[in-house]
Write a protein that holds these residues in place. Structure first.
Motif, short mmCIF file in Angstrom:
data_model
loop_
_atom_site.label_atom_id
_atom_site.label_comp_id
_atom_site.label_asym_id
_atom_site.label_seq_id
_atom_site.Cartn_x
_atom_site.Cartn_y
_atom_site.Cartn_z
N ASN A 274 -29.04 101.16 29.11
CA ASN A 274 -30.07 102.09 29.55
C ASN A 274 -29.45 103.18 30.42
O ASN A 274 -29.03 102.90 31.54
N PRO A 275 -29.40 104.42 29.90
CA PRO A 275 -28.75 105.48 30.67
C PRO A 275 -29.50 105.80 31.97
O PRO A 275 -28.95 106.45 32.85
N ARG A 276 -30.72 105.31 32.10
CA ARG A 276 -31.49 105.62 33.32
C ARG A 276 -31.09 104.74 34.49
O ARG A 276 -31.63 104.86 35.59
N LEU A 277 -30.17 103.81 34.28
CA LEU A 277 -29.79 102.91 35.37
C LEU A 277 -28.50 103.33 36.06
O LEU A 277 -28.00 102.61 36.93
N SER A 278 -27.96 104.48 35.71
CA SER A 278 -26.63 104.82 36.25
C SER A 278 -26.65 104.92 37.78
O SER A 278 -25.73 104.45 38.45
N THR A 279 -27.71 105.51 38.34
CA THR A 279 -27.77 105.65 39.81
C THR A 279 -27.82 104.27 40.45
O THR A 279 -27.16 104.01 41.46
N GLU A 280 -28.58 103.37 39.84
CA GLU A 280 -28.71 102.03 40.41
C GLU A 280 -27.39 101.27 40.33
O GLU A 280 -26.99 100.60 41.29
N HIS A 281 -26.71 101.39 39.20
CA HIS A 281 -25.40 100.74 39.09
C HIS A 281 -24.48 101.26 40.20
O HIS A 281 -23.82 100.48 40.89
N GLY A 282 -24.49 102.59 40.36
CA GLY A 282 -23.63 103.20 41.39
C GLY A 282 -24.02 102.75 42.79
O GLY A 282 -23.17 102.51 43.64
N ARG A 283 -25.31 102.62 43.05
CA ARG A 283 -25.78 102.23 44.39
C ARG A 283 -25.27 100.85 44.77
O ARG A 283 -24.79 100.63 45.89
N ILE A 284 -25.35 99.92 43.83
CA ILE A 284 -24.91 98.55 44.15
C ILE A 284 -23.39 98.52 44.34
O ILE A 284 -22.88 97.92 45.30
N VAL A 285 -22.67 99.18 43.46
CA VAL A 285 -21.20 99.15 43.55
C VAL A 285 -20.74 99.78 44.87
O VAL A 285 -19.77 99.34 45.50
N GLU A 286 -21.49 100.78 45.32
CA GLU A 286 -21.18 101.44 46.59
C GLU A 286 -21.23 100.45 47.77
O GLU A 286 -20.53 100.61 48.76
N LEU A 287 -22.06 99.40 47.65
CA LEU A 287 -22.20 98.43 48.74
C LEU A 287 -20.99 97.49 48.84
O LEU A 287 -20.82 96.79 49.83
N LEU A 288 -20.19 97.46 47.79
CA LEU A 288 -19.08 96.49 47.74
C LEU A 288 -17.82 97.06 48.37
O LEU A 288 -17.56 98.26 48.29
N LYS A 289 -17.04 96.17 48.94
CA LYS A 289 -15.74 96.58 49.50
C LYS A 289 -14.64 95.91 48.68
O LYS A 289 -14.85 94.83 48.11
N PRO A 290 -13.45 96.53 48.65
CA PRO A 290 -12.33 95.86 47.96
C PRO A 290 -12.16 94.45 48.50
O PRO A 290 -12.28 94.22 49.71
#
Ligand SMILES: C[S@@+](CC[C@H](N)C(=O)[O-])C[C@H]1O[C@@H](n2cnc3c(N)ncnc32)[C@H](O)[C@@H]1O
Length: 493
Positions: A274-290
């Protein structure tokens, strides 16, 4: 490119009617729009300081001007030739040497149509060119003050002439074509989701007789789209994909998409994307640290998992659909993160009770704070994920209190007037514990009228996970919550 110009530049000396009292310094008459309605001859209009307009031409911005001819209404098989139509547009005759300098100051007045040239040869004079102007910007063929000013600077007489311009299929926009073809008064949806080379539609019943035409026009008008599909069933299969009919173009639905700088390949007919989820995917990944650990319970082809691995997190990604699992593995290789991701193909509950439990237990044994990574569990199966929260009860039975517990990001649909409250309460009921102290709700997107997709994030409370039941932390269905989260990103008090 086809430009079908009928090169006739016609002028007359005078035009007067006894209609309204509108006065213009110079007025050109806009002739009827359809070939059948265009009078046989054209009128050249000279400057006339008190000019009255005929009622038929008072519509300054004729909304039908750029419409295809009425004969295309009801067409189900695309006949591009039937779209030909002549309109009359204002033109300026300009010496060819000054064309280059004139276009910029006149740019807002120039004709702008797909596939149409704005400057053409003058059939009567090889040293001059005709500059086409937008009839909507030059109402009644009368130049405005600013255009007159520009022409004065270039010593060009402010005389507008008329030009028979043939519009063809190529000159119309997608929406103009569909509006002209589909039944009048019914909704024309030209919107679609784009997944690689595929345009994905969700047509309404009244649009179905026109579906093959719609598909072909979408391909013609959208460079890069070579396949158009229509959803034929609602998305209720276990794997969240849906049946589709190829309306036009190639039937190969293996495609490549790019999201947040990561490339994925997938078979759109077999997996969820679903191309409409790109912002959400990015938001969650942003919360993660290496160094963090991500468990993706319903991973699809990897839009959380692969960016997290690229960020140097350790990832455990699972999907029940064997096709998703295969494409997930493929995308790990494609993005060179195979060493960071462990992929699984099992039911989400088994994944939580197996690999997730095992890995969390190992992590909880780590001694020092520095050694301890943060654990995140993402659960994007909004129709069902809340039910899977029950699997957290006793997940870490026997582990010591004080252990670092994972943060869960669980997605859910809600049709409730207060979706944040609704999702929160359903999560508590499934988990069997209060989330009052530790959760936030994020509104992801509006899926349909009165249907929201929400993301509830919370740190897994110790008691249900470690297998204790505390009176202080009873679920909110026993203790109705107050001040619930209602807005995007709101926190539960
Ligand atoms: C809504 S999609 C989300 C995919 C991906 N996380 C994304 O954001 O695009 C849900 C995924 O869950 C998978 N799925 C459905 N039921 C499942 C189950 N019981 N256990 C594990 N995966 C499941 C489907 O195959 C699908 O790929």
């Amino acid at each position: 490119m086809k430009f079908g110009f009928s090169a006739r530049l016609l002028k007359t000396n005078h035009f007067r009617t006894a209609a309204s009292n509108t006065s213009f310094p110079a007025v050109w008459m806009l002739l009827a729009q359809y070939p059948g309605r265009i009078p046989g001859s054209f009128a050249k209009v000279q400057r006339n300081s008190f000019f009255t307009m005929p009622e038929t031409v008072e519509d300054k911005a004729d909304p039908e001007l750029y419409s295809p001819p009425p004969r295309v209404r009801g067409m189900t098989q695309l006949d591009r030739e039937a779209f030909k139509r002549t309109i009359v547009v204002p033109v300026l005759k300009v010496q060819k040497e000054i064309i280059g300098s004139l276009l910029k100051p006149l740019k807002h007045t120039l004709l702008q149509r797909p596939g149409l040239k704005r400057v053409i040869e003058d059939p009567d004079d090889e040293n001059s060119r005709l500059v086409m102007l937008d009839p909507h910007k030059i109402p009644e063929f009368s130049l405005g003050g600013s255009e007159q000013e520009v022409l004065k600077q270039f010593n060009i007489p402010p005389v507008v002439s008329k030009y028979d311009l043939e519009l063809t299929y190529e000159s119309f926009k997608l929406e103009e074509i569909l509006r002209a073809v589909l039944p009048e008064g019914q909704e024309v949806t030209s919107g679609f989701s784009r997944v690689g080379h595929i345009a994905h539609l969700n047509l309404r019943d009244h649009q179905l007789p026109y579906r093959y035409l719609i598909g072909q026009v979408i391909i013609d008008k959208n460079p890069g789209v070579t396949s158009v599909v229509n959803k034929t069933s609602i998305i209720d299969s276990t794997y969240r994909n849906f049946e589709m009919e190829v309306l036009a173009g190639e039937s190969n639905l293996v495609t490549k998409v790019k999201e947040n700088n990561t490339t994925y390949e997938l078979d759109f007919s077999k997996v969820y994307w679903n191309p409409r989820l790109s912002t959400e995917h990015g938001r969650i990944v942003e919360l993660l640290k290496p160094g963090d650990v991500l468990f993706d319970v319903f991973a699809g082809v990897g839009p959380f998992a692969i960016p997290a691995a690229k960020k140097k997190c350790r990832v455990f990604a699972n999907d029940l659909n064997p096709e998703s699992y295969t494409w997930l593995l493929h995308n790990c290789k494609l993005n060179k993160v195979g060493d960071k991701i462990k992929a699984f193909n099992m039911d989400g509950r088994d994944f939580l009770l197996g690999p997730v439990r095992e890995e969390l237990s190992k992590g909880l044994l780590l001694q020092t704070e520095e050694q301890k990574p943060s654990f995140h569990i993402v659960m994007n199966l909004p129709a069902l994920a809340l039910e899977f929260l029950a699997a957290f009860r006793h997940l870490l039975a026997g582990a010591a209190r004080g252990a670092a517990l994972p943060t869960v990001h669980c997605y859910a649909f809600s049709k409730h007037p207060e979706p944040a409250l609704d999702v929160w309460q359903r999560a508590e009921a499934s988990l069997g514990a209060s989330l009052r102290a530790c959760c936030s709700v994020h509104a992801v997107r509006n899926v349909a009228p009165n249907k929201e997709m929400m993301c509830l994030s919370f740190q897994l409370p110790a008691d249900p996970a470690l297998g204790h039941q505390s009176d202080a932390e009873a679920p909110s269905d026993k203790q109705p919550p107050q001040g619930p989260p209602r807005e995007q990103g709101a926190s539960v008090p």
